[in-house]
Structures are given as C-alpha cells and as structure tokens.
Design an enzyme around this catalytic site. Structure first.
Site, mmCIF file in Angstrom:
data_model
loop_
_atom_site.group_PDB
_atom_site.id
_atom_site.type_symbol
_atom_site.label_atom_id
_atom_site.label_comp_id
_atom_site.label_asym_id
_atom_site.label_seq_id
_atom_site.Cartn_x
_atom_site.Cartn_y
_atom_site.Cartn_z
ATOM 1 N N TRP A 154 -2.411 -0.040 -3.289
ATOM 2 C CA TRP A 154 -3.239 0.914 -4.030
ATOM 3 C C TRP A 154 -4.389 0.250 -4.788
ATOM 4 O O TRP A 154 -5.313 0.915 -5.208
ATOM 5 C CB TRP A 154 -2.352 1.664 -5.040
ATOM 6 C CG TRP A 154 -1.326 0.761 -5.697
ATOM 7 C CD1 TRP A 154 -0.016 0.621 -5.312
ATOM 8 C CD2 TRP A 154 -1.509 -0.152 -6.786
ATOM 9 N NE1 TRP A 154 0.611 -0.313 -6.103
ATOM 10 C CE2 TRP A 154 -0.284 -0.811 -7.024
ATOM 11 C CE3 TRP A 154 -2.613 -0.477 -7.602
ATOM 12 C CZ2 TRP A 154 -0.109 -1.768 -8.017
ATOM 13 C CZ3 TRP A 154 -2.442 -1.435 -8.589
ATOM 14 C CH2 TRP A 154 -1.202 -2.063 -8.796
ATOM 15 N N LYS A 178 -0.786 2.772 7.044
ATOM 16 C CA LYS A 178 -0.206 3.472 5.890
ATOM 17 C C LYS A 178 -0.801 2.870 4.626
ATOM 18 O O LYS A 178 -0.389 1.805 4.184
ATOM 19 C CB LYS A 178 1.318 3.344 5.843
ATOM 20 C CG LYS A 178 1.901 4.304 4.793
ATOM 21 C CD LYS A 178 3.269 3.905 4.293
ATOM 22 C CE LYS A 178 3.234 2.835 3.240
ATOM 23 N NZ LYS A 178 2.477 3.173 2.014
ATOM 24 N N GLU A 181 0.179 5.182 -1.422
ATOM 25 C CA GLU A 181 0.226 6.620 -1.710
ATOM 26 C C GLU A 181 -0.487 6.976 -3.013
ATOM 27 O O GLU A 181 -0.798 8.137 -3.259
ATOM 28 C CB GLU A 181 1.693 7.109 -1.772
ATOM 29 C CG GLU A 181 2.342 7.350 -0.416
ATOM 30 C CD GLU A 181 2.606 6.083 0.374
ATOM 31 O OE1 GLU A 181 2.657 4.996 -0.223
ATOM 32 O OE2 GLU A 181 2.740 6.161 1.611
ATOM 33 N N GLY A 231 0.612 -6.732 -0.143
ATOM 34 C CA GLY A 231 1.413 -6.167 -1.225
ATOM 35 C C GLY A 231 2.254 -7.246 -1.874
ATOM 36 O O GLY A 231 1.849 -8.404 -1.943
ATOM 37 N N SER A 232 3.453 -6.866 -2.310
ATOM 38 C CA SER A 232 4.269 -7.808 -3.082
ATOM 39 C C SER A 232 5.125 -8.699 -2.163
ATOM 40 O O SER A 232 5.384 -8.349 -1.007
ATOM 41 C CB SER A 232 5.179 -7.040 -4.042
ATOM 42 O OG SER A 232 6.097 -6.259 -3.313
ATOM 43 N N GLU A 253 -0.355 -10.838 3.184
ATOM 44 C CA GLU A 253 -1.156 -11.245 2.025
ATOM 45 C C GLU A 253 -0.405 -10.716 0.813
ATOM 46 O O GLU A 253 -0.355 -9.517 0.586
ATOM 47 C CB GLU A 253 -2.557 -10.656 2.162
ATOM 48 C CG GLU A 253 -3.557 -11.363 1.289
ATOM 49 C CD GLU A 253 -3.545 -10.791 -0.103
ATOM 50 O OE1 GLU A 253 -2.824 -11.372 -0.965
ATOM 51 O OE2 GLU A 253 -4.216 -9.795 -0.338
ATOM 52 N N CYS A 287 -5.003 -9.655 -6.620
ATOM 53 C CA CYS A 287 -4.095 -10.731 -6.183
ATOM 54 C C CYS A 287 -4.713 -12.117 -6.359
ATOM 55 O O CYS A 287 -3.995 -13.084 -6.592
ATOM 56 C CB CYS A 287 -3.679 -10.497 -4.742
ATOM 57 S SG CYS A 287 -5.070 -10.215 -3.651
ATOM 58 N N GLU A 384 3.933 -13.184 -11.231
ATOM 59 C CA GLU A 384 2.563 -12.671 -11.201
ATOM 60 C C GLU A 384 2.455 -11.480 -12.156
ATOM 61 O O GLU A 384 3.201 -10.509 -12.015
ATOM 62 C CB GLU A 384 2.267 -12.202 -9.767
ATOM 63 C CG GLU A 384 0.940 -11.526 -9.582
ATOM 64 C CD GLU A 384 0.749 -11.016 -8.147
ATOM 65 O OE1 GLU A 384 1.760 -10.744 -7.468
ATOM 66 O OE2 GLU A 384 -0.406 -10.911 -7.731
#
Ligand code: NAD
Length: 479
Positions: A154, A178, A181, A231-232, A253, A287, A384
């Site tokens: 997001w 995807k 959301e 993402g994570s 990533e 990030c 992080e």
C-alpha cells in the site's frame, strides 16, 4: 479544503471492469481523516479462476505480439499516465496519505518505468553459440517465462505495481496483480491507462481480496510460472515457500533498516538536514528509508542539533493541503506499532529528543520522532520501524560503524557521508546493501536495478537487469 472525488473501485478481469455485485467488500479509508472513500470488491475463488484462465489464454497471443507493438502500447500507457498524473496522484493521496506533490512525482516515475521497459522490449536478444559438431547450429533464445502473479503493498501504490507490470508486459508475459487493499484506486488507474492504450484483454488482471487466500490460490495454479512480491519479510518467506512448492522463481523486495554512516569529515549539515527530510518522507513508510543514523563521535553534537532543527520545521498534515510535508500513517496498525516501538525504547533507557506520540486529530497521525542513545536491546535496533522514527547513535572508528551498519539481516539500502575518497571507496565496497547512496539520499532511478541482499530479498527490478526475471532461456540445437 476543496472537495475531491474518488474513483469507483473494481476488479479488472479479462478486460472487464467488475463491480462488487454480491461479492464481499472492504472499506477504503482516507488515513488523514478516517472517512470511508469507497468499498472494494473482494475476489472470490471463481474470480481468481477466471483471472487465471484469461491470463493463460492471453499469454499465448501476447508472447507472439512483436516487441515493437508491445512497446507502442506501453509507451501509450506511459503517456496517458503523464496526462492523468494529477488525477491519479489525488487518488493516491486520498487513499495513502502522502503529500500531493510526492504522489504526482510517484505517478511520473511510474510512467517512466513503462517507457523504459517499452524500450527494453525492443532490445531482447539471444546468442548464436559456435558448435563443436560440424553442421550444427546452436541458438540461445530468451522467451517470456509465462503468466505472472504479482503482489504489491500500500505504501507506493503506483511505483511498486509499475516496476513489475512494465517489465513483465514488455517481456511478453501476462500478469495477475494483487495490489494492497488499502490503496487500490491508484493501481486501477494505471490499469485503466494500459487498457485505454490498447493492451489486449486478458493480458492484465487486477484482483483484490483476502491476501492470504489470493496468493495461495494463484501461486498454486499451474498457470502461474513466476511470482513477484514487495512487502514484509514474513510474507515474502511464506510466498517463497508457496512458489517453491511449484518450483516457480520469485522476485522479492522485502524492506530494510537503512543505516547512515556520517563521518567526521563529512558535510554534516547536508547529512543532517537531508537525513531528517529523507527519514520522514512518506511518513517513514519507505523500504529504502534512512532509519539508523550512525554518527562519528566528533560530528555527533552538531549532527543532532541540525537534525532536530529540521525535524521540528516539518509540517505534518493532510497530504492535500499545499504546505504539508509529512502526511498520516497509512493505517491504524502502523500507529499502534509506532507507539509500541517508542514505549519499548524509552523503557530501556533511550532519550526522546522529539515527537513520540500520536497526534490529537482525526486520522492516523504520529509525530516525527527522534530517539537518541537507544540501547541495543531495544526492539527498534532490530526491527524495521516503517514509520516516522529516527534513531541516532555515535560510533568511533570506521570498522565499528560498518559492523553496526551490517549487523542486521536487512540489506536493502545504506548511506554514507564523507569527503574522503578512500573512505567512500571503502564503505561502498564493504556496506552490505543492494543500494548505496554516498553523500546523497535520493538514490533510486529507472535505469538502475532496485533490490536488496540478505533477507531484504533477491532479484532486481528496474534497469537493464529488470526484464531478465520475466524471461527464460531456451536453446535450440539444430543439425
Ligand atoms: P504485511 O506484510 O501484512 O502487508 C504488506 C503487503 O503484503 C500488503 O499490501 C498485503 O496486502 C500483502 N500481503 C499480506 N499478506 C499476504 C499474503 N499472505 N499473500 C499475499 N500478499 C500479502 O504488512 P503490513 O502490516 O501491511 O506492513 C507492515 C510491514 O510490512 C512493515 O513494517 C514493513 O516491514 C513491510 N512492508 C514493506 C514494504 C516494502 O516496500 N518493502 C511495503 C509495505 C510493507
């Protein structure tokens, strides 16, 4: 403030823009106000099967579409993104919260990826390899790998989809994307540009849903031949396992905890003022952000003073207000995480120099926060933060600074400030990170490979390296 409109939300499957109908929906919230912007249709298993079927069928024709034609469509889409940049950026600020000028910049940079990879499509080549057998011709071809399942977060709702879509489509792959959301309208607006530029139906599908269900369903399908995720780390690990079950390559990533080494001989003011601006850009939800400031002992006091002065100047507010420099956090999870990280650091003896708490206003606002003398036992020295918290610590010798910079499993971005050429060469060589800025914080460019090392992921997006992940090698040995 002026009233802004938000686009209706859809699924985009086989060229059709599907409304919610009887599907479940989730609310999309403006993080600056807490207001509901719209309701997002969530894909059912039948929707995902339709997306897979379309991607499978369209791959066969798209892979045979000549590169010049693929390039024409991608460049057309880039042009539309530029023309619509203010509209798309407004959607982004409404749903993600970043200042409008940064959203416009992100849309323009997303367009640049489509233009870059349109050009790369025309440069896909292969080899003719001399054979040791008389009369035998040996060709090495690079062909599109197949339908791709891509998952984006997001925080950068235009650029993370753009890096994946532009390279995959240029290579001749079909894609099911995807996006996150929480900020769906931006990716839908990019897809609209591709659709309007003439992308054949079925080449791209955009789906939303319960993330775990969607990724499990898509990655398990034999149609999907390649996975890409931003993402994570925990989710990246999970998707790696799913991809491994089907022996599918995955590009990951996964975030970082970017160290900044500031040496005594550096331009301390530039390192400190630029550092505070960089740390709080995107409300710290970036990030490659600089998060751990490691300052050589003699420069420490001056650095802290300049860093704090810049932090206190920052204007926090709704991203649609013209003077805003720092917007809200994107969601309440982030707010709770910031509170927990600050409370933990203070309980362990860290010094709070600025900020430290959520702001008393609607939306998900957290003060730009500066922590000093944070003990190594604090969570924030290991996790992080992904929010507006800066950690400042002194170091003595180059080797001490490097050891701390390289200590964590993250290795995405790292920064160093020095006027000494020998030190610059040394740290450039020894810092463990996929992307390094020396005497600067703004390091990303379309023509450079974007990606990390260690647990920050593998595989680069962007640059001449970016298209290769969507191609596979085949040799033809002909007698
Ligand atoms: P998260 O890992 O739950 O979600 C990140 C993204 O991954 C979301 O867009 C989500 O839709 C997607 N996702 C989650 N579970 C998934 C699954 N099982 N299958 C497919 N997609 C899935 O984390 P979050 O709470 O949204 O963000 C918190 C952390 O995520 C941050 O602290 C940061 O470390 C990391 N993050 C990193 C980046 C990045 O740019 N590398 C971006 C966003 C978040």
């Amino acid at each position: 403030m002026q009233k802004y409109t938000y686009d209706p939300l859809h699924l985009f499957i086989d060229g059709a823009w599907l409304e919610a109908g009887s599907r479940d929906t989730s609310a999309v919230i403006n993080p600056a106000t807490g207001a509901t912007l719209g309701r997002l249709p969530l894909a059912t298993p039948a929707d995902l099967d339709a997306a897979l079927k379309a991607a499978d069928r369209a791959f066969e024709t798209w892979r045979q579409t000549v590169p010049a034609e693929r390039a024409r469509i991608l460049k057309g889409a880039a042009e539309l993104m530029r023309k619509r940049s203010v509209h798309i950026a407004t959607l982004m600020t409404l749903e993600e919260g970043k200042p409008l000028s940064e959203s416009v910049d992100e849309v323009l940079r997303a367009a640049d990826y489509f233009e870059w990879f349109a050009e790369e499509a025309r440069r896909i080549d292969g080899r003719v390899v001399a054979s040791n057998r008389p009369g035998v011709q040996q060709l090495v071809k690079r062909q599109p790998i197949g339908p791709v399942a891509a998952f984006t977060p997001w925080n950068f709702p235009a650029i993370t989809p753009a890096r994946k879509l532009s390279a995959a489509l240029a290579a001749g792959c079909s894609v099911i994307l995807k996006p996150g959301e929480e900020s769906p309208a931006t990716a839908l607006a990019l897809a609209r540009c591709l659709d309007d530029a003439g992308l054949p139906k079925g080449v791209l599908q955009i789906v939303f849903g319960v993330p775990d269900m969607v990724s499990a369903h898509l990655i398990a399908s034999p149609v999907i031949r390649k996975v890409a995720f931003t993402g994570s780390i925990p989710v990246g690990r999970l998707l790696s396992e799913r991809a491994a079950a089907g022996v599918k390559p995955i590009t990951l990533e996964l975030g970082g905890h970017g160290p900044v080494l500031v040496f005594d001989d550096a331009d301390i003011d530039a390192a400190a003022i630029g550092g505070a601006a960089n740390r709080f850009r995107g409300t710290g939800q970036i990030c490659i952000s600089s998060t751990r400031f490691l300052i050589q002992r003699n420069a420490y006091e001056r650095f802290v003073e300049r860093f704090l002065a810049k932090t206190r100047e920052l204007v926090v507010g709704d991203g649609l207000a013209p003077d805003t420099q720092v917007g809200p956090l994107a969601n309440p999870r982030q707010l709770a995480k910031m509170e927990a990280l600050v409370a933990d650091a203070l309980a362990q003896g860290a010094k709070l120099l600025a900020g430290g708490k959520r702001m008393d206003r609607p939306g998900y606002f957290f003060e730009p926060t500066v922590l000093a003398e944070v003990p190594m036992s604090a969570r924030i020295m290991h996790e992080e933060p992904f929010g507006p918290i800066a950690v400042l610590r002194p170091f003595d010798q180059l080797d001490d600074g490097l050891a701390e910079a390289n200590r964590l499993p993250y290795a995405l971005s790292a920064y160093a400030f020095t006027r000494d050429a020998r030190t610059a060469i040394d740290v450039g060589d020894r810092l463990q990170a996929g992307m390094i800025g020396i005497n600067q914080y703004r390091i990303v460019a379309t023509e450079l490979p974007f990606g990390g090392m260690k647990e920050s992921g593998h595989g680069s997006e962007g640059g001449t390296e970016g298209i290769g992940h969507y191609l596979t090698n085949k040799f033809i040995s002909q007698a």
